[in-house]
Write a protein that holds these residues in place. Structure first.
Motif, mmCIF file in Angstrom:
data_model
loop_
_atom_site.group_PDB
_atom_site.id
_atom_site.type_symbol
_atom_site.label_atom_id
_atom_site.label_comp_id
_atom_site.label_asym_id
_atom_site.label_seq_id
_atom_site.Cartn_x
_atom_site.Cartn_y
_atom_site.Cartn_z
ATOM 1 N N ARG A 1 36.278 38.841 39.843
ATOM 2 C CA ARG A 1 37.343 39.825 40.012
ATOM 3 C C ARG A 1 38.555 39.199 40.718
ATOM 4 N N ALA B 1 40.254 37.265 38.042
ATOM 5 C CA ALA B 1 40.833 38.138 37.013
ATOM 6 C C ALA B 1 42.089 38.838 37.515
ATOM 7 N N GLU B 2 42.079 39.223 38.777
ATOM 8 C CA GLU B 2 43.258 39.883 39.343
ATOM 9 C C GLU B 2 44.431 38.920 39.479
ATOM 10 N N ALA C 1 38.218 37.670 33.507
ATOM 11 C CA ALA C 1 38.270 39.061 33.053
ATOM 12 C C ALA C 1 37.242 39.301 31.955
ATOM 13 N N LEU D 1 33.871 39.757 33.579
ATOM 14 C CA LEU D 1 33.738 41.098 34.150
ATOM 15 C C LEU D 1 33.395 42.103 33.057
ATOM 16 N N GLY D 2 34.053 41.963 31.913
ATOM 17 C CA GLY D 2 33.755 42.858 30.800
ATOM 18 C C GLY D 2 32.320 42.732 30.333
ATOM 19 N N GLU E 1 34.555 50.484 32.368
ATOM 20 C CA GLU E 1 34.941 49.307 33.144
ATOM 21 C C GLU E 1 34.926 48.068 32.257
ATOM 22 N N ARG F 1 37.986 48.061 30.103
ATOM 23 C CA ARG F 1 39.188 47.803 30.899
ATOM 24 C C ARG F 1 39.393 46.309 31.105
ATOM 25 N N TRP F 2 38.325 45.616 31.468
ATOM 26 C CA TRP F 2 38.465 44.181 31.715
ATOM 27 C C TRP F 2 38.589 43.391 30.422
ATOM 28 N N SER G 1 41.579 40.718 29.497
ATOM 29 C CA SER G 1 41.340 39.390 28.942
ATOM 30 C C SER G 1 42.024 39.222 27.589
#
Length: 230
Positions: free
Chosen positions: A114, A117-118, A125, A128-129, A144, A147-148, A152
């Protein structure tokens, strides 16, 4: 009264001044030295990277961690260096920290992914997905995950585009949208992602057999040459 410096002291002072005056290494120089150390086992190159890392250079800390990453006995050192570099703002180090932690502790890896990714790291990202979609280390959450994957995808990751294509096609975490789904599939194929090219070939086969045949040939070539890029 001033005391005159001896000749050796003058030489030493000049040498120290020269060292201090030399410009710090560039990111490219650090990465090249570390890559050479990894690929050839060159201890001199490794010592140079270690010296730069000892001066608190985040890129050198990350690159030294990559050198140590494949050595089981240096795992603790690699994690420490990745963490130092990541907390100093090195995005790639945060991603690599997640990669090291994920097999044994995906929940702990989540925080590092995270962080990366941020800071606009596409592969972080994507991870995270995948973690959210599979419930790996975190609660399974299609919203969620989507979203990620969207983050990406926007950053150009073809794997994420392909996964998001499936999400829009099936309505997982997003509203079903055939047009958006197809656009994502086309975009992933445009980025030479073999599974997307194959899927697109199957999609267009009924209406354009010639294009489908061309896509399948292209997918085979890219799968052979470029699979590890994604």
């Amino acid at each position: 009264m001033k005391t005159a410096l001896s000749f050796p002291a003058v030489v030493l002072a000049a040498a120290l001044a020269a060292c201090q005056a030399s410009p710090p290494p560039t990111t490219a120089e650090i990465e090249a030295a570390a890559m050479h150390a990894r690929q050839t086992g060159d201890r001199q190159a490794e010592r140079r990277v270690r010296a730069w890392a000892g001066k608190g250079m985040p890129v050198a800390e990350r690159e030294l961690a990559l050198v140590y990453q494949t050595r089981p006995e240096r795992r603790t050192d690699a994690l420490r260096l990745f963490e130092q570099a990541a907390r100093a703002g090195d995005t790639e180090a945060a991603y690599e920290m997640g990669q090291m932690l994920r097999p044994a502790s995906p929940g702990e890896a989540w925080g590092w992914y995270r962080m990366a990714a941020e800071r606009r790291h596409a592969r972080a990202a994507l991870m995270l997905g995948l973690l959210a979609a599979n419930g790996e280390g975190v609660t399974q959450d299609p919203l969620e995950a989507a979203r990620w994957l969207a983050v990406s995808s926007e950053l150009g990751n073809a794997h994420a585009m392909f996964l998001l294509y499936n999400a829009y096609r099936e309505g997982r975490g997003v509203a079903q949208d055939a047009a958006k789904s197809l656009a994502l599939l086309e975009e992933a194929a445009h980025h030479d992602y073999p599974p997307a090219i194959e899927e697109l070939a199957m999609t267009v086969q009924a209406g354009d057999a010639q294009r489908a045949s061309h896509l399948l040939k292209e997918a085979t070539e890219h799968r052979h040459n470029n699979w590890n890029r994604f």
